[in-house]
Write a protein that holds these residues in place. Structure first.
Motif, short mmCIF file in Angstrom:
data_model
loop_
_atom_site.label_atom_id
_atom_site.label_comp_id
_atom_site.label_asym_id
_atom_site.label_seq_id
_atom_site.Cartn_x
_atom_site.Cartn_y
_atom_site.Cartn_z
N UNK A 38 0.85 -1.19 0.00
CA UNK A 38 0.00 0.00 0.00
C UNK A 38 0.89 1.24 0.00
N UNK A 39 0.35 2.33 -0.50
CA UNK A 39 1.08 3.60 -0.45
C UNK A 39 2.18 3.73 -1.48
N UNK A 40 3.42 3.46 -1.09
CA UNK A 40 4.61 3.62 -1.93
C UNK A 40 4.44 2.93 -3.28
N UNK A 41 4.73 3.63 -4.35
CA UNK A 41 4.54 3.09 -5.71
C UNK A 41 5.80 2.51 -6.34
N UNK A 42 6.89 2.43 -5.59
CA UNK A 42 8.12 1.87 -6.15
C UNK A 42 7.97 0.37 -6.36
N UNK A 43 8.43 -0.10 -7.51
CA UNK A 43 8.44 -1.53 -7.80
C UNK A 43 9.86 -1.95 -8.11
N UNK A 44 10.13 -3.22 -7.96
CA UNK A 44 11.47 -3.72 -8.23
C UNK A 44 11.40 -5.08 -8.90
N UNK A 45 12.48 -5.46 -9.53
CA UNK A 45 12.59 -6.77 -10.17
C UNK A 45 14.01 -7.28 -10.00
N UNK A 46 14.14 -8.59 -10.02
CA UNK A 46 15.46 -9.18 -9.92
C UNK A 46 15.52 -10.43 -10.80
N UNK A 47 16.71 -10.73 -11.25
CA UNK A 47 16.94 -11.94 -12.05
C UNK A 47 18.31 -12.49 -11.66
N UNK A 48 18.43 -13.79 -11.72
CA UNK A 48 19.71 -14.39 -11.36
C UNK A 48 19.85 -15.77 -11.96
N UNK A 49 21.04 -16.31 -11.82
CA UNK A 49 21.33 -17.64 -12.33
C UNK A 49 22.42 -18.27 -11.49
N UNK A 50 22.39 -19.60 -11.44
CA UNK A 50 23.45 -20.38 -10.79
C UNK A 50 23.94 -21.40 -11.79
N UNK A 51 25.24 -21.43 -11.98
CA UNK A 51 25.87 -22.36 -12.91
C UNK A 51 26.79 -23.29 -12.14
N UNK A 55 31.22 -30.27 -10.14
CA UNK A 55 30.29 -30.88 -9.18
C UNK A 55 30.30 -30.17 -7.82
N UNK A 56 31.37 -29.46 -7.50
CA UNK A 56 31.45 -28.81 -6.19
C UNK A 56 31.62 -27.29 -6.24
N UNK A 57 31.64 -26.68 -7.42
CA UNK A 57 31.79 -25.23 -7.55
C UNK A 57 30.59 -24.67 -8.30
N UNK A 58 29.89 -23.74 -7.65
CA UNK A 58 28.76 -23.05 -8.27
C UNK A 58 29.07 -21.58 -8.42
N UNK A 59 28.71 -21.01 -9.55
CA UNK A 59 28.87 -19.59 -9.81
C UNK A 59 27.48 -18.97 -9.84
N UNK A 60 27.26 -17.94 -9.01
CA UNK A 60 25.97 -17.26 -8.92
C UNK A 60 26.09 -15.85 -9.46
N UNK A 61 25.05 -15.40 -10.17
CA UNK A 61 25.00 -14.02 -10.66
C UNK A 61 23.59 -13.49 -10.40
N UNK A 62 23.50 -12.19 -10.08
CA UNK A 62 22.20 -11.57 -9.82
C UNK A 62 22.23 -10.12 -10.30
N UNK A 63 21.09 -9.64 -10.77
CA UNK A 63 20.93 -8.24 -11.14
C UNK A 63 19.57 -7.79 -10.60
N UNK A 64 19.53 -6.57 -10.04
CA UNK A 64 18.29 -6.02 -9.49
C UNK A 64 18.07 -4.62 -10.04
N UNK A 65 16.83 -4.22 -10.12
CA UNK A 65 16.49 -2.90 -10.61
C UNK A 65 15.07 -2.56 -10.24
N UNK A 66 14.68 -1.33 -10.51
CA UNK A 66 13.32 -0.94 -10.19
C UNK A 66 13.09 0.53 -10.44
#
Length: 82
Positions: A38-51, A55-66
């Motif tokens: 309610x009230x505040x009109x700001x919206x946001x979105x995020x996207x990410x991936x894990x590669x 077998x024991x190493x994962x690389x994560x990436x994320x981007x956010x905006x709004x």
């Protein structure tokens, strides 16, 4: 869906929803959106991936905006598992 988060200094609660899915044996993608309940009109979105680089190493990436003063940024991380 998270509707129980802390109340912001403005008194408004935020509503968020997201999803993730495996698109390849070693790749998972995710995304989400958030807005004020309610009230505040700001919206946001995020996207990410894990590669799974190995077998024991994962690389994560994320981007956010709004809109407005919503947090914006990106991140990159490596995780080790055993």
């Amino acid at each position: 869906m998270d509707v129980t988060g802390p109340v912001r200094p403005s008194g408004a609660r935020r509503f968020a929803v997201g999803a993730e899915g495996r698109v390849h044996r070693r790749l998972v993608v995710r995304g989400g959106v958030n807005a004020a309940a309610s009230g505040d009109r700001r919206t946001g979105a995020s996207a990410g991936a894990s590669l799974a680089a190995t077998d024991s190493v994962l690389i994560d990436a994320v981007v956010t905006g709004g809109s407005g003063g919503a947090p914006r940024g990106w991140g990159l991380a490596a995780r080790l598992g055993y």
